[in-house]
Design a protein around this motif. Structure first.
Motif, short mmCIF file in Angstrom:
data_model
loop_
_atom_site.label_atom_id
_atom_site.label_comp_id
_atom_site.label_asym_id
_atom_site.label_seq_id
_atom_site.Cartn_x
_atom_site.Cartn_y
_atom_site.Cartn_z
N GLU A 61 0.79 -1.23 0.00
CA GLU A 61 0.00 0.00 0.00
C GLU A 61 0.82 1.28 0.00
N TYR A 62 2.10 1.23 0.23
CA TYR A 62 2.83 2.49 0.37
C TYR A 62 3.05 3.16 -0.98
N ASP A 63 3.12 4.48 -0.95
CA ASP A 63 3.33 5.27 -2.16
C ASP A 63 4.83 5.42 -2.39
N PRO A 64 5.39 4.79 -3.44
CA PRO A 64 6.82 4.86 -3.68
C PRO A 64 7.26 6.13 -4.41
N GLY A 65 6.36 7.08 -4.61
CA GLY A 65 6.75 8.32 -5.26
C GLY A 65 7.87 9.00 -4.48
N GLY A 66 8.85 9.51 -5.19
CA GLY A 66 9.98 10.18 -4.54
C GLY A 66 11.04 9.24 -4.00
N HIS A 67 10.89 7.94 -4.22
CA HIS A 67 11.86 6.95 -3.74
C HIS A 67 12.60 6.36 -4.94
N ALA A 68 13.85 6.05 -4.77
CA ALA A 68 14.60 5.28 -5.75
C ALA A 68 14.54 3.83 -5.30
N LEU A 69 13.89 3.00 -6.08
CA LEU A 69 13.70 1.59 -5.70
C LEU A 69 14.85 0.75 -6.23
N ILE A 70 15.53 0.07 -5.31
CA ILE A 70 16.66 -0.79 -5.64
C ILE A 70 16.28 -2.22 -5.26
N ALA A 88 27.83 -3.13 -4.14
CA ALA A 88 27.08 -2.46 -5.22
C ALA A 88 25.97 -1.60 -4.65
N VAL A 89 25.29 -2.10 -3.62
CA VAL A 89 24.23 -1.31 -2.98
C VAL A 89 24.82 -0.02 -2.42
N LYS A 129 18.70 -2.27 9.10
CA LYS A 129 18.36 -2.07 10.51
C LYS A 129 19.60 -1.70 11.35
N GLU A 130 20.72 -2.32 11.04
CA GLU A 130 21.95 -2.07 11.82
C GLU A 130 22.77 -0.91 11.26
N ASP A 131 22.18 -0.16 10.32
CA ASP A 131 22.80 1.05 9.74
C ASP A 131 24.08 0.79 8.95
N TYR A 132 24.28 -0.43 8.50
CA TYR A 132 25.45 -0.74 7.65
C TYR A 132 25.47 0.17 6.43
N PHE A 133 24.34 0.24 5.71
CA PHE A 133 24.30 1.04 4.49
C PHE A 133 24.47 2.53 4.80
N ARG A 134 23.81 3.01 5.82
CA ARG A 134 23.96 4.43 6.17
C ARG A 134 25.41 4.76 6.50
N HIS A 135 26.04 3.90 7.27
CA HIS A 135 27.43 4.12 7.67
C HIS A 135 28.36 4.11 6.45
N LYS A 136 28.24 3.10 5.61
CA LYS A 136 29.12 2.99 4.44
C LYS A 136 28.89 4.12 3.45
N VAL A 137 27.62 4.50 3.25
CA VAL A 137 27.32 5.61 2.34
C VAL A 137 27.87 6.91 2.90
#
Length: 147
Positions: A61-70, A88-89, A129-137
């Motif tokens: 149900e969520y609106d994916p507008g404004g999101h980049a879907l990977i 790659a992510v 959840k463990e912020d791996y992607f946030r940290h690496k980015v």
């Protein structure tokens, strides 16, 4: 962030997979195109799918507008993502964050927007959840700014 939700065996032709996904998306779902903007295969190769100028689609149900879907291929309820996929992510998220001025706080998964899914699967969601992607980015972006 999404997962395929189905097994993706080594040796599977990613381009044939994308053609099947596109056909299913258009004929069965009536969507514009492949629901994701980018798809990452087992070798960490990135494929541009739906044009980023058009909102993606989901089965929830969520609106994916404004999101980049990977989407990362595989069923991460059953298998672990490999390092090439994780790298790659990070590469893709860093590029998108830089290009579109996206805050690392906005790095989320499908299940963060809907309680009707387990996507991207427990084994990939752990990295969100463990912020791996946030940290690496964040590290990648800081390195770009230091240049």
């Amino acid at each position: 962030m999404h997962h395929q939700g189905e097994p993706f065996k080594p040796g599977t032709d990613p381009q044939a997979y994308l053609r099947r996904l596109q056909t299913w998306s258009r004929t069965t779902k009536g969507w514009l195109d492949i629901p994701y903007h980018y798809v990452i295969d087992l070798d960490g190769r990135m494929y541009e799918a739906r044009n980023i100028d058009y909102a993606g689609d989901t089965n929830t149900e969520y609106d994916p507008g404004g999101h980049a879907l990977i989407e990362v291929v595989g069923n991460f309820e059953e298998v672990e993502p490999n390092q090439a996929q994780l790298d790659a992510v990070v590469d893709l998220m860093a590029m998108l964050a830089s290009k579109y001025k996206v805050s690392i706080d906005d790095i989320k998964s499908h299940r963060d927007h809907s309680d009707k899914t387990v996507c991207p699967g427990a084994n990939l969601y752990r990295y969100v959840k463990e912020d791996y992607f946030r940290h690496k980015v964040a590290l990648r972006l800081a390195g770009e700014q230091a240049r």
